[in-house]
Design a protein around this motif. Structure first.
Motif, short mmCIF file in Angstrom:
data_model
loop_
_atom_site.label_atom_id
_atom_site.label_comp_id
_atom_site.label_asym_id
_atom_site.label_seq_id
_atom_site.Cartn_x
_atom_site.Cartn_y
_atom_site.Cartn_z
N ASN A 184 -18.34 -33.76 2.19
CA ASN A 184 -18.17 -33.96 0.75
C ASN A 184 -17.45 -35.29 0.50
O ASN A 184 -16.63 -35.72 1.31
CB ASN A 184 -17.34 -32.82 0.14
N VAL A 185 -17.80 -35.93 -0.61
CA VAL A 185 -17.16 -37.17 -1.02
C VAL A 185 -16.74 -37.05 -2.48
O VAL A 185 -17.53 -36.65 -3.33
CB VAL A 185 -18.09 -38.39 -0.86
N ALA A 186 -15.48 -37.36 -2.75
CA ALA A 186 -14.98 -37.44 -4.12
C ALA A 186 -14.44 -38.85 -4.33
O ALA A 186 -13.45 -39.24 -3.70
CB ALA A 186 -13.89 -36.41 -4.36
N ALA A 187 -15.12 -39.61 -5.17
CA ALA A 187 -14.74 -41.01 -5.39
C ALA A 187 -14.43 -41.26 -6.86
O ALA A 187 -14.97 -40.59 -7.75
CB ALA A 187 -15.86 -41.94 -4.92
N ARG A 188 -13.56 -42.22 -7.09
CA ARG A 188 -13.27 -42.63 -8.47
C ARG A 188 -12.96 -44.13 -8.46
O ARG A 188 -12.44 -44.67 -7.50
CB ARG A 188 -12.12 -41.84 -9.08
N MET A 189 -13.31 -44.76 -9.56
CA MET A 189 -13.13 -46.21 -9.70
C MET A 189 -12.38 -46.48 -10.98
O MET A 189 -12.79 -46.03 -12.07
CB MET A 189 -14.50 -46.90 -9.73
N ASN A 190 -11.26 -47.18 -10.88
CA ASN A 190 -10.51 -47.62 -12.04
C ASN A 190 -10.68 -49.12 -12.19
O ASN A 190 -10.19 -49.89 -11.35
CB ASN A 190 -9.02 -47.26 -11.89
#
Length: 245
Positions: free
Chosen positions: A98-104
């Motif tokens: 699983n991959v959980a990514a976020r970009m700010n």
């Protein structure tokens, strides 16, 4: 026709103008589900890197060989054991569960956070030991294998923009946090006595959480290696090809 000529000029001058590989999904930063799209895109990118993608500056993530500079030494042979670790390899990064990514996105620096879970990751290395262990002299080089059970690898990339025939990102800083449910070490031939070697490894397993904590500070040593891997890709693919919006 003009755009084609322009692209060819950029390729010659800057070695850029590459599009995303077909296995990578392009996401719209204006979308409300941008982070979900980004997570799926990075998951697809990781699984596609069973083999290297040299055209886009990406190595294989199935078997990552770290340069000699990423080895380390601990202790000393005068008052205990001098231990030197080298030829480090990390297996399994291309097989995430699983991959959980976020970009700010920021005006100066943007932050990409990628949290990846695995069933296991495997380290291998060459371990050189010189000194004395409770009066027992040791002078040996042995292979060692370490299995991380159900690890969660979180990498934070600080990205800054620059111009090179278009707007690109580059990694300005990298941070790593690695957690695991269990940690199993296997020294293949630390002792010539097979029974002693087996029992020693068994004792290490019983103290795996303490040993894992002892080596956790080494995360910062390997952080730049992951930043370098991403940079190889970012310098070839402009921001406009990474994201819409």
């Amino acid at each position: 026709m003009k755009s084609l000529v322009l692209c060819l000029v950029v390729v010659v001058v800057f070695g850029s103008c590459l599009k995303l590989p077909s296995s990578f999904k392009k996401c719209d930063r204006r979308s409300t589900n941008f982070n979900q799209c980004l997570s799926k895109s990075i998951h697809g990118a990781l699984t596609s890197l069973e083999k290297p993608l040299k055209s886009h500056g990406l190595p294989s993530l199935h078997d990552v060989l770290f340069p000699p500079a990423f080895g380390f030494e601990i202790g000393n042979s005068t008052y205990g054991l001098k231990q030197k670790c080298g030829n480090l390899r990390l297996f399994g990064l291309s097989n995430p569960e699983n991959v959980a990514a976020r970009m700010n996105f920021g005006p100066v620096v943007s932050t990409l956070t990628v949290e990846t879970t695995y069933s296991e990751l495997k380290w291998t290395a060459e371990w050189e030991v010189q000194g004395t262990m409770v009066l027992l002299p040791l002078n040996v080089v042995t292979a060692v294998e370490a299995i991380l059970v159900e690890p969660v690898l979180t990498i934070i990339f600080d990205l800054e923009e620059y111009e090179k025939g278009g707007t690109h990102f580059r990694v300005a800083g990298t941070g790593i946090d690695l957690q695991a449910r269990d940690f199993v070490i296997d020294y293949k031939r630390l002792f010539s006595n097979e029974r002693l070697n087996r029992e020693f490894n068994s004792a290490l397993v019983e103290k795996s959480s303490e040993i894992f904590a002892m080596f956790k500070h080494l995360e910062k040593i390997y952080a730049p290696a992951f930043g370098s891997m991403l940079n190889g890709f970012l310098e070839k693919v402009p921001v406009a090809e990474l994201f819409d919006g």
